[in-house]
Design a protein around this motif. Structure first.
Motif, mmCIF file in Angstrom:
data_model
loop_
_atom_site.group_PDB
_atom_site.id
_atom_site.type_symbol
_atom_site.label_atom_id
_atom_site.label_comp_id
_atom_site.label_asym_id
_atom_site.label_seq_id
_atom_site.Cartn_x
_atom_site.Cartn_y
_atom_site.Cartn_z
ATOM 1 N N ALA A 50 0.830 -1.205 0.000
ATOM 2 C CA ALA A 50 0.000 0.000 0.000
ATOM 3 C C ALA A 50 0.868 1.259 0.000
ATOM 4 N N ASP A 51 1.888 1.274 0.853
ATOM 5 C CA ASP A 51 2.772 2.441 0.924
ATOM 6 C C ASP A 51 3.480 2.675 -0.411
ATOM 7 N N GLN A 52 3.931 1.595 -1.061
ATOM 8 C CA GLN A 52 4.576 1.722 -2.380
ATOM 9 C C GLN A 52 3.606 2.294 -3.411
ATOM 10 N N GLN A 53 2.379 1.762 -3.417
ATOM 11 C CA GLN A 53 1.368 2.221 -4.369
ATOM 12 C C GLN A 53 1.012 3.690 -4.144
ATOM 13 N N PHE A 54 0.778 4.059 -2.873
ATOM 14 C CA PHE A 54 0.389 5.431 -2.562
ATOM 15 C C PHE A 54 1.512 6.409 -2.926
ATOM 16 N N SER A 55 2.748 6.012 -2.622
ATOM 17 C CA SER A 55 3.899 6.876 -2.924
ATOM 18 C C SER A 55 4.037 7.081 -4.427
ATOM 19 N N GLN A 56 3.846 5.990 -5.194
ATOM 20 C CA GLN A 56 3.951 6.079 -6.651
ATOM 21 C C GLN A 56 2.846 6.956 -7.234
ATOM 22 N N LEU A 57 1.605 6.768 -6.763
ATOM 23 C CA LEU A 57 0.475 7.555 -7.276
ATOM 24 C C LEU A 57 0.639 9.030 -6.917
ATOM 25 N N GLU A 58 1.134 9.298 -5.714
ATOM 26 C CA GLU A 58 1.363 10.683 -5.297
ATOM 27 C C GLU A 58 2.433 11.329 -6.171
ATOM 28 N N LYS A 59 3.470 10.535 -6.471
ATOM 29 C CA LYS A 59 4.575 11.019 -7.318
ATOM 30 C C LYS A 59 4.068 11.375 -8.715
ATOM 31 N N GLU A 60 3.108 10.589 -9.203
ATOM 32 C CA GLU A 60 2.534 10.821 -10.527
ATOM 33 C C GLU A 60 1.468 11.915 -10.512
ATOM 34 N N GLY A 61 1.171 12.428 -9.322
ATOM 35 C CA GLY A 61 0.182 13.501 -9.200
ATOM 36 C C GLY A 61 -1.248 13.032 -9.381
ATOM 37 N N LYS A 62 -1.505 11.729 -9.142
ATOM 38 C CA LYS A 62 -2.850 11.177 -9.323
ATOM 39 C C LYS A 62 -3.585 11.091 -7.990
ATOM 40 N N PRO A 63 -4.757 11.740 -7.881
ATOM 41 C CA PRO A 63 -5.560 11.483 -6.684
ATOM 42 C C PRO A 63 -6.015 10.025 -6.717
ATOM 43 N N PHE A 64 -6.110 9.394 -5.553
ATOM 44 C CA PHE A 64 -6.444 7.967 -5.569
ATOM 45 C C PHE A 64 -7.408 7.604 -4.447
ATOM 46 N N PHE A 65 -8.193 6.577 -4.721
ATOM 47 C CA PHE A 65 -9.008 5.927 -3.702
ATOM 48 C C PHE A 65 -8.560 4.477 -3.657
ATOM 49 N N SER A 66 -8.108 4.026 -2.492
ATOM 50 C CA SER A 66 -7.589 2.670 -2.383
ATOM 51 C C SER A 66 -8.251 1.950 -1.216
ATOM 52 N N LEU A 67 -8.772 0.764 -1.482
ATOM 53 C CA LEU A 67 -9.348 -0.079 -0.445
ATOM 54 C C LEU A 67 -8.340 -1.176 -0.118
ATOM 55 N N VAL A 68 -7.790 -1.128 1.080
ATOM 56 C CA VAL A 68 -6.765 -2.086 1.508
ATOM 57 C C VAL A 68 -7.427 -3.069 2.471
ATOM 58 N N PHE A 69 -7.427 -4.338 2.108
ATOM 59 C CA PHE A 69 -8.207 -5.340 2.836
ATOM 60 C C PHE A 69 -7.307 -6.331 3.558
ATOM 61 N N SER A 70 -7.306 -6.262 4.898
ATOM 62 C CA SER A 70 -6.521 -7.179 5.728
ATOM 63 C C SER A 70 -7.370 -8.388 6.102
ATOM 64 N N SER A 71 -6.767 -9.570 6.070
ATOM 65 C CA SER A 71 -7.517 -10.767 6.480
ATOM 66 C C SER A 71 -6.732 -11.608 7.496
ATOM 67 N N SER A 72 -5.753 -10.985 8.172
ATOM 68 C CA SER A 72 -4.930 -11.744 9.123
ATOM 69 C C SER A 72 -5.738 -12.221 10.325
ATOM 70 N N ASN A 73 -6.784 -11.486 10.670
ATOM 71 C CA ASN A 73 -7.593 -11.850 11.834
ATOM 72 C C ASN A 73 -8.668 -12.878 11.452
ATOM 73 N N HIS A 74 -8.240 -13.924 10.758
ATOM 74 C CA HIS A 74 -9.117 -15.027 10.372
ATOM 75 C C HIS A 74 -8.410 -16.340 10.695
#
Length: 228
Positions: free
Chosen positions: A59-83
Protein backbone atom coordinates in the motif's frame (compact mmCIF):
# COMPACT_ATOMS: atom_id res chain seq x y z
CA UNK A 1 -14.48 9.50 -8.09
CA UNK A 2 -13.87 8.76 -11.77
CA UNK A 3 -15.46 12.11 -12.64
CA UNK A 4 -12.83 13.72 -10.40
CA UNK A 5 -9.97 11.82 -12.13
CA UNK A 6 -9.35 9.50 -9.17
CA UNK A 7 -7.41 6.28 -9.63
CA UNK A 8 -9.40 3.50 -7.91
CA UNK A 9 -7.73 0.36 -6.62
CA UNK A 10 -8.20 -2.68 -4.39
CA UNK A 11 -5.17 -4.03 -2.49
CA UNK A 12 -5.43 -7.53 -1.01
CA UNK A 13 -2.82 -10.05 0.11
CA UNK A 14 -4.86 -13.00 -1.16
CA UNK A 15 -6.54 -13.99 -4.42
CA UNK A 16 -9.04 -11.31 -5.40
CA UNK A 17 -11.44 -13.78 -7.03
CA UNK A 18 -12.17 -15.16 -3.52
CA UNK A 19 -15.79 -14.51 -2.53
CA UNK A 20 -16.34 -12.94 -5.97
CA UNK A 21 -14.58 -9.75 -4.80
CA UNK A 22 -12.76 -9.09 -8.09
CA UNK A 23 -15.96 -9.20 -10.17
CA UNK A 24 -17.76 -7.07 -7.59
CA UNK A 25 -15.11 -4.34 -7.50
CA UNK A 26 -14.54 -4.24 -11.26
CA UNK A 27 -18.31 -4.14 -11.75
CA UNK A 28 -18.51 -1.15 -9.41
CA UNK A 29 -15.93 0.98 -11.17
CA UNK A 30 -12.57 -0.03 -9.66
CA UNK A 31 -9.87 -0.17 -12.32
CA UNK A 32 -6.81 -1.56 -10.49
CA UNK A 33 -6.64 -4.96 -8.76
CA UNK A 34 -3.47 -5.34 -6.66
CA UNK A 35 -3.84 -8.87 -5.27
CA UNK A 36 -1.41 -11.68 -4.37
CA UNK A 37 -0.03 -12.33 -7.91
CA UNK A 38 1.15 -8.67 -8.03
CA UNK A 39 3.21 -8.97 -4.80
CA UNK A 40 6.98 -9.27 -5.26
CA UNK A 41 8.76 -11.62 -2.82
CA UNK A 42 6.42 -11.31 0.18
CA UNK A 43 8.21 -12.02 3.46
CA UNK A 44 5.43 -14.25 4.86
CA UNK A 45 2.60 -16.12 3.15
CA UNK A 46 -0.13 -17.95 5.06
CA UNK A 47 -3.44 -19.60 4.15
CA UNK A 48 -5.03 -16.21 3.40
CA UNK A 49 -2.07 -14.89 1.39
CA UNK A 50 0.65 -12.34 2.12
CA UNK A 51 1.04 -11.02 5.66
CA UNK A 52 -0.33 -7.67 6.85
CA UNK A 53 3.19 -6.21 6.81
CA UNK A 54 3.55 -7.20 3.15
CA UNK A 55 0.08 -5.79 2.48
CA UNK A 56 0.86 -2.40 4.03
CA UNK A 57 4.30 -2.22 2.40
CA UNK A 58 2.49 -2.73 -0.91
CA UNK A 59 0.00 0.00 0.00
CA UNK A 60 2.77 2.44 0.92
CA UNK A 61 4.58 1.72 -2.38
CA UNK A 62 1.37 2.22 -4.37
CA UNK A 63 0.39 5.43 -2.56
CA UNK A 64 3.90 6.88 -2.92
CA UNK A 65 3.95 6.08 -6.65
CA UNK A 66 0.48 7.55 -7.28
CA UNK A 67 1.36 10.68 -5.30
CA UNK A 68 4.58 11.02 -7.32
CA UNK A 69 2.53 10.82 -10.53
CA UNK A 70 0.18 13.50 -9.20
CA UNK A 71 -2.85 11.18 -9.32
CA UNK A 72 -5.56 11.48 -6.68
CA UNK A 73 -6.44 7.97 -5.57
CA UNK A 74 -9.01 5.93 -3.70
CA UNK A 75 -7.59 2.67 -2.38
CA UNK A 76 -9.35 -0.08 -0.44
CA UNK A 77 -6.76 -2.09 1.51
CA UNK A 78 -8.21 -5.34 2.84
CA UNK A 79 -6.52 -7.18 5.73
CA UNK A 80 -7.52 -10.77 6.48
CA UNK A 81 -4.93 -11.74 9.12
CA UNK A 82 -7.59 -11.85 11.83
CA UNK A 83 -9.12 -15.03 10.37
CA UNK A 84 -8.62 -18.66 11.33
CA UNK A 85 -6.05 -20.29 11.32
CA UNK A 86 -4.50 -17.00 12.60
CA UNK A 87 -1.11 -17.25 10.87
CA UNK A 88 1.50 -14.51 11.15
CA UNK A 89 5.30 -14.28 10.96
CA UNK A 90 7.52 -15.40 13.83
CA UNK A 91 9.53 -13.03 16.04
CA UNK A 92 7.52 -9.92 15.19
CA UNK A 93 5.35 -9.55 18.30
CA UNK A 94 5.62 -10.77 21.87
CA UNK A 95 2.79 -13.35 21.98
CA UNK A 96 -0.15 -12.43 24.21
CA UNK A 97 -0.84 -16.09 25.00
CA UNK A 98 -0.11 -19.65 23.91
CA UNK A 99 -0.26 -21.46 21.55
CA UNK A 100 0.98 -19.09 18.85
CA UNK A 101 -2.06 -19.20 16.57
CA UNK A 102 -4.78 -17.65 18.77
CA UNK A 103 -7.20 -14.87 17.89
CA UNK A 104 -5.59 -12.62 20.54
CA UNK A 105 -2.12 -13.01 18.97
CA UNK A 106 -3.56 -12.41 15.49
CA UNK A 107 -5.21 -9.20 16.71
CA UNK A 108 -1.93 -8.08 18.31
CA UNK A 109 -0.08 -8.74 15.05
CA UNK A 110 -2.73 -6.93 12.98
CA UNK A 111 -2.45 -3.95 15.33
CA UNK A 112 1.37 -3.97 15.14
CA UNK A 113 1.39 -4.10 11.32
CA UNK A 114 -1.16 -1.29 11.03
CA UNK A 115 0.80 0.86 13.51
CA UNK A 116 3.98 0.27 11.51
CA UNK A 117 2.17 1.42 8.35
CA UNK A 118 0.79 4.56 10.01
CA UNK A 119 4.27 5.52 11.26
CA UNK A 120 5.55 5.15 7.70
CA UNK A 121 2.61 7.05 6.21
CA UNK A 122 3.15 9.98 8.60
CA UNK A 123 6.64 10.43 7.10
CA UNK A 124 5.39 10.15 3.50
CA UNK A 125 4.55 12.79 0.90
CA UNK A 126 0.94 11.55 0.68
CA UNK A 127 0.06 11.87 4.40
CA UNK A 128 -1.11 15.51 4.37
CA UNK A 129 -3.39 14.96 1.36
CA UNK A 130 -4.94 11.65 2.39
CA UNK A 131 -7.99 10.76 4.47
CA UNK A 132 -7.67 7.33 6.07
CA UNK A 133 -10.40 5.21 7.61
CA UNK A 134 -9.80 1.97 9.49
CA UNK A 135 -13.00 0.00 9.89
CA UNK A 136 -14.02 -3.60 10.56
CA UNK A 137 -16.37 -5.40 8.19
CA UNK A 138 -17.85 -7.48 11.03
CA UNK A 139 -17.32 -8.67 14.61
CA UNK A 140 -15.04 -11.65 15.18
CA UNK A 141 -18.02 -13.89 16.02
CA UNK A 142 -21.79 -13.54 16.08
CA UNK A 143 -23.58 -16.06 18.28
CA UNK A 144 -26.62 -16.34 20.51
CA UNK A 145 -30.32 -17.10 20.14
CA UNK A 146 -31.42 -13.75 18.73
CA UNK A 147 -32.14 -13.66 14.96
CA UNK A 148 -29.66 -10.75 14.88
CA UNK A 149 -27.42 -10.71 18.01
CA UNK A 150 -27.21 -6.93 18.37
CA UNK A 151 -24.33 -6.92 20.88
CA UNK A 152 -21.98 -8.47 18.31
CA UNK A 153 -22.45 -5.68 15.77
CA UNK A 154 -20.41 -3.01 17.50
CA UNK A 155 -17.29 -2.41 15.39
CA UNK A 156 -14.50 0.17 15.44
CA UNK A 157 -14.16 2.94 12.87
CA UNK A 158 -11.32 5.47 13.06
CA UNK A 159 -10.87 8.35 10.61
CA UNK A 160 -7.47 10.07 10.58
CA UNK A 161 -4.85 11.70 8.36
CA UNK A 162 -3.19 15.05 7.77
CA UNK A 163 -5.52 17.87 8.82
CA UNK A 164 -8.11 15.61 10.49
CA UNK A 165 -8.90 17.02 13.94
CA UNK A 166 -9.38 14.35 16.63
CA UNK A 167 -12.85 13.99 18.13
CA UNK A 168 -15.10 11.25 19.46
CA UNK A 169 -18.45 10.67 17.75
CA UNK A 170 -20.98 9.11 20.12
CA UNK A 171 -23.90 9.18 17.69
CA UNK A 172 -25.53 5.95 16.51
CA UNK A 173 -24.02 5.44 13.06
CA UNK A 174 -23.61 2.64 10.56
CA UNK A 175 -21.07 1.53 7.95
CA UNK A 176 -23.18 3.13 5.20
CA UNK A 177 -22.42 6.55 6.74
CA UNK A 178 -18.69 6.25 6.04
CA UNK A 179 -18.73 6.77 2.27
CA UNK A 180 -20.65 10.10 2.30
CA UNK A 181 -18.47 11.26 5.22
CA UNK A 182 -15.21 10.44 3.39
CA UNK A 183 -16.40 12.20 0.22
CA UNK A 184 -17.15 15.27 2.33
CA UNK A 185 -13.77 15.18 4.11
CA UNK A 186 -12.02 14.81 0.74
CA UNK A 187 -13.84 17.91 -0.53
CA UNK A 188 -15.62 16.06 -3.33
CA UNK A 189 -18.95 17.54 -4.37
CA UNK A 190 -21.22 14.95 -5.94
CA UNK A 191 -24.70 13.63 -6.51
CA UNK A 192 -25.04 9.96 -5.68
CA UNK A 193 -27.67 7.44 -4.56
CA UNK A 194 -25.97 6.60 -1.24
CA UNK A 195 -28.35 6.83 1.72
CA UNK A 196 -25.75 7.26 4.47
CA UNK A 197 -25.32 10.42 6.56
CA UNK A 198 -22.43 12.85 6.16
CA UNK A 199 -21.05 12.71 9.72
CA UNK A 200 -19.31 16.09 9.35
CA UNK A 201 -22.85 17.53 9.68
CA UNK A 202 -25.53 17.37 12.34
CA UNK A 203 -27.73 14.29 12.16
CA UNK A 204 -31.06 14.67 14.02
CA UNK A 205 -31.53 12.04 16.75
CA UNK A 206 -34.66 10.70 15.05
CA UNK A 207 -32.61 10.08 11.88
CA UNK A 208 -29.85 8.11 13.63
CA UNK A 209 -29.97 4.34 13.03
CA UNK A 210 -27.82 1.25 12.62
CA UNK A 211 -28.35 -1.55 10.12
CA UNK A 212 -27.30 -5.13 10.79
CA UNK A 213 -27.58 -8.41 8.93
CA UNK A 214 -27.00 -12.02 9.93
CA UNK A 215 -27.74 -14.79 7.44
CA UNK A 216 -31.26 -14.04 6.09
CA UNK A 217 -32.21 -11.72 8.95
CA UNK A 218 -31.96 -7.95 8.87
CA UNK A 219 -32.22 -5.52 11.80
CA UNK A 220 -32.83 -1.79 12.02
CA UNK A 221 -31.98 -0.16 15.36
CA UNK A 222 -33.00 3.38 16.34
CA UNK A 223 -31.19 5.73 18.72
CA UNK A 224 -33.49 4.77 21.64
CA UNK A 225 -32.35 1.10 21.27
CA UNK A 226 -35.54 -0.13 19.64
CA UNK A 227 -34.96 -2.85 17.06
CA UNK A 228 -37.13 -4.24 14.30
Amino acid sequence: LKANDYHTQFIYGGESHFDNMKSFFLGNGFVDMQDFPTFTSPTFVGSWGASDQDLYNKADQQFSQLEKEGKPFFSLVFSSSNHSPFEYPDNVIEPYNEPKQTVENAVKYADFALGEFIDKAKKSNYWDDTVFVVVADHDARTYGNLPVPIGHFKIPAVIFGGGIEPRLDNRLVSQIDLAPTLLSLAGISSEHPMIGHDLTKDVPVEKQRALMQRDKNFAWMTEDNKVV
